[in-house]
Design an enzyme around this catalytic site. Structure first.
Site, PDB file in Angstrom:
ATOM      1  N   CYS A   1      27.573 -53.061 -45.937  1.00  0.00           N
ATOM      2  CA  CYS A   1      27.120 -52.958 -44.545  1.00  0.00           C
ATOM      3  C   CYS A   1      28.031 -52.120 -43.662  1.00  0.00           C
ATOM      4  O   CYS A   1      27.553 -51.303 -42.869  1.00  0.00           O
ATOM      5  CB  CYS A   1      26.909 -54.345 -43.949  1.00  0.00           C
ATOM      6  SG  CYS A   1      28.408 -55.345 -43.747  1.00  0.00           S
TER       7      CYS A   1
ATOM      8  N   HIS B   1      28.516 -59.234 -40.589  1.00  0.00           N
ATOM      9  CA  HIS B   1      27.568 -58.159 -40.870  1.00  0.00           C
ATOM     10  C   HIS B   1      27.780 -57.074 -39.822  1.00  0.00           C
ATOM     11  O   HIS B   1      27.989 -57.372 -38.640  1.00  0.00           O
ATOM     12  CB  HIS B   1      26.130 -58.649 -40.850  1.00  0.00           C
ATOM     13  CG  HIS B   1      25.126 -57.572 -41.121  1.00  0.00           C
ATOM     14  ND1 HIS B   1      25.163 -56.798 -42.264  1.00  0.00           N
ATOM     15  CD2 HIS B   1      24.078 -57.096 -40.396  1.00  0.00           C
ATOM     16  CE1 HIS B   1      24.176 -55.913 -42.230  1.00  0.00           C
ATOM     17  NE2 HIS B   1      23.517 -56.070 -41.103  1.00  0.00           N
TER      18      HIS B   1
ATOM     19  N   ASP C   1      20.223 -50.781 -37.620  1.00  0.00           N
ATOM     20  CA  ASP C   1      20.905 -51.340 -38.796  1.00  0.00           C
ATOM     21  C   ASP C   1      20.423 -50.647 -40.067  1.00  0.00           C
ATOM     22  O   ASP C   1      19.299 -50.873 -40.522  1.00  0.00           O
ATOM     23  CB  ASP C   1      20.643 -52.840 -38.876  1.00  0.00           C
ATOM     24  CG  ASP C   1      21.450 -53.517 -39.974  1.00  0.00           C
ATOM     25  OD1 ASP C   1      22.158 -52.815 -40.722  1.00  0.00           O
ATOM     26  OD2 ASP C   1      21.382 -54.755 -40.087  1.00  0.00           O
TER      27      ASP C   1
END
Length: 708
Positions: free
Chosen positions: A288, A346, A369
């Site tokens: 991530c 995250h 994202d």
């Protein structure tokens, strides 16, 4: 600037005409004025809605405005627009293309033309032509190319950002910090965004050229590139390679021998350069923070203010019910029986823009994202989602607001199973989205963004979320809905905490507090369980267990202390590893069962970095840096490696190695740094050893480099 001439007249008429000899794109002046210096050595790079200057030098004689006209033509794909060059002392109109010669701009054999694009022009590489027209014909010249970017300095641009300090941080800064770990033990990791590294801008343009949208319909894609929301969605999908010729392949488990381990990346430029030079083959591997950092680089290059954001305890709501279910055994072991999960951290990106597609009230920071988790409209991307829509739970706002809302504010239901039967249940409305951090402007301290995502008034579990635009536009918070009928209060309550910040080589102290709400004494069984876990998944096997019987008096409060000794975890844990520890308390007579759990990370010994004559380093002058790591553990570390690197300071990576690093002994590496450019650079160091599966310790030092 080289050009080619396309003649459209007879040779006899050509003798006395005005001919173009040379074009100067005034790269230094334009790029300093447009805040694009250093982005490319190959192309002129300018920002939309702001004039830039092109100087035309003619052969033999000067341009005669009485008998000759100059017309510029800008090409984008198959579309073009003619721009007559006018003599004027008025400023350019940012609603349409214009080309002007201001008073004094025409000299003997040269003309300075000021070209301005509309504030809503498409981001792309443009081709420029010049036409010299008379009543006898037209002569055309292919002048050259220029790159047009978004302009956050311009009030009329959808990405306009009014504060200069924020522009310096979110557009121009080529380095930053990523926050990782757990919310009780946050570690800051440096990242080099690298937008000024060779080939990075060209890689970003190539990314747009190979997107599915461009390959399907080039003209439509070019037109839509004026919209930063469209750009961010296209690029978000292209940062991962799941659906297209994207940049990064993700991997979260197993061997990384056929690529680069995600933890080994330190900057975006290397990744973008590898992708572009390999004919768009995916770079292996990312997780991530790597996906998000590369996306942040691309967005900053294209002129969209962006920042990397970390959500601690981020929920992955796979079934879309805004509730995360976790399963535990009756002895405190966390079970892998749910598609939902909570990541200890995250990382995603926020991009700054107005949202013309949504209207007033939805502009500002937007979540984008690129980590491939769930599909959005059939593609692995997420966003742009207005942060304000998440805060006010307006889940109808595109894109992916429900998923983002669950990431920061879902409820957690912990279920205790014994022989397949449910024996206990605990609802936690506070576990998800504990902290949301980004790097502060002009500071290495974190900025807490939690309040931007989570309203102080929260609807009760099970109630519907807000769906009114008025709540966003008026910036008002929705009133909480009435409470659902409560369950019978439990007779037992338990809470678990970990004392201090656990460090490698020290005891991990666990404190359990039990409260008896009944008016009778009780015999209890305590089960404790500790498991190593990855930041983005459920725990692995248990490495430590404890159990005992205890008695508690009527209405009493009992405090129980346990310790996990180094000898019980040192073969399993390394620095920055995350542990899930849980306690289950069971009433032996009534079988009432209660649970609490905590996750924490292990701190590692620190690396020391000392730069001599710092601050005050100068370009191309040698300076010495000494890097050292001391083994504070009680055992020798085999295969010790101390690695030092720094973009713009060191050529590649430099290492020191020891077969055995004994307790209380130090491994050192002295390096000579020579800065190749001015500005703030990062000198980074990592320590690892053969007994650990990953890096044990990281550190970095900022180096300020003067121009002279």
């Amino acid at each position: 600037m080289a050009f080619t001439e396309q003649t459209h007249i007879r040779a006899a008429a050509a003798a006395s005409r005005c001919r173009l000899k040379f074009v100067n794109f005034e790269a230094l002046e334009n790029q300093n004025s447009h805040e694009t210096a250093g982005l490319s050595k190959k192309h002129l790079v300018v920002r939309r809605g702001k004039p830039f200057t092109v100087t035309l030098l003619f052969c033999s004689r000067s341009f005669n405005p009485h008998t000759e006209s100059l017309v510029l033509e800008v090409w984008l794909g198959n579309r073009s627009e003619r721009i007559p060059v006018q003599f004027s002392d008025r400023h350019a109109d940012t609603h349409s293309w214009s080309a002007k010669i201001y008073p004094g701009g025409a000299r003997s054999q040269s003309v300075a033309v000021h070209i301005c694009s509309p504030a809503n022009s498409s981001v792309a590489l443009y081709h420029l032509q010049l036409h010299i027209e008379t009543n006898r014909g037209r002569w055309s010249y292919a002048v050259g190319d220029f790159v047009l970017l978004c302009n956050p300095w311009l009030k009329g641009d959808p990405v306009y950002m009014p504060l200069e300090a924020q522009l310096q941080e979110y557009i121009k800064s080529d380095h930053g910090l990523l926050y990782m770990g757990t919310y009780q033990n946050i570690s800051a990791r440096p990242w080099l965004f690298g937008q000024y590294e060779p080939g990075v801008l060209e890689a970003c343009l190539k990314l747009l050229e190979v997107s599915p949208q461009h390959l399907k319909d080039k003209d439509k894609d070019y037109i839509r590139r004026a919209d930063p929301a469209y750009l961010s969605r296209v690029i978000c999908a292209m940062v991962n390679c799941n659906d297209d010729m994207g940049i990064l392949a993700g991997k979260w488990q197993g061997s990384y021998e056929d690529g680069v381990k995600p933890t080994d990346w330190s900057g975006s430029a290397d990744i973008l350069q590898r992708w572009a030079s390999s004919n768009c083959s995916p770079v292996r591997y990312g997780q991530c923070w790597v996906f998000a950092s590369v996306l942040c680089t691309v967005m900053r290059v294209l002129g969209i203010p962006s920042r990397v954001v970390t959500v601690f305890n981020a929920a992955h709501d796979a079934d879309g019910n805004v509730t995360i279910e976790e399963y535990y055994s009756s002895t405190g072991k966390k079970l892998n029986q749910s598609k939902d999960s909570i990541w200890n951290f995250h990382v995603w990106v926020e991009c700054w823009m107005s949202r013309a597609d949504l209207g007033v009230g939805f502009g500002g920071w937007q979540v984008v994202d690129p980590t491939p988790q769930e599909k959005s409209a059939g593609v692995f991307c997420c966003g742009p989602c207005p942060v304000v829509a998440v805060r006010h739970r307006y889940t109808r706002a595109p894109y992916d607001t429900t998923f983002i809302y669950a990431s920061v504010d879902a409820d957690v239901v912990r279920l205790i199973l014994h022989e397949g039967k449910l024996v206990g249940r605990k609802l936690d409305t506070e576990a998800v989205g504990k902290l949301i951090y980004t790097k502060s402007v002009h500071s290495d301290a974190p900025e807490n963004l939690t309040w931007l995502y989570k309203s102080s008034t929260r609807s009760k579990p099970g109630s519907s979320v807000v769906h009114t635009r008025a709540a966003i536009i008026s910036a008002g918070s929705p009133a909480p809905s009435p409470s659902a009928p409560g369950e019978k209060p439990p007779g037992l309550e338990v809470s678990l905490s970990v004392d201090g910040q656990p460090s490698l080589g020290e005891n991990i102290s666990v404190c359990v507090t039990v409260t008896n709400r009944r008016s009778s004494p009780r015999l209890l069984m305590e089960h404790l369980n500790a498991q190593l876990k990855d930041f983005d998944s459920n725990p692995q096997r248990s490495f430590w267990k404890a159990q005992k019987e205890v008695r508690i008096q009527p209405g009493g409060v009992l405090t129980l202390q346990e310790a996990i000794r180094p000898s019980e975890y040192e073969s399993v844990l390394a620095g920055d590893d995350i542990v899930n520890v849980a306690v289950v308390i069971k009433d032996v007579e009534t079988e009432e069962t209660v649970l609490d759990a905590q996750e924490f990370s292990i701190s590692s010994p620190q690396i020391t970095i000392e730069v001599r004559q710092h601050p005050g380093c100068s370009i191309k002058r040698e300076h010495t840096a000494q890097v050292s790591f001391t083994n504070t553990l009680a055992k020798a570390l085999t295969g010790a490696v101390l690695t030092v690197e720094g973009s713009g300071l060191l050529p590649g990576k430099q290492e020191a190695r020891l077969v055995h690093l004994q307790p209380d002994k130090t491994i050192e590496k002295t390096v000579t740094i020579v800065a190749t450019s001015a500005g703030t650079k990062l000198l980074m160091a990592t320590f690892s050893h053969g007994s650990s599966p990953g890096v044990v310790s990281r550190s970095f030092c900022k180096v300020s480099v003067n121009a002279a």
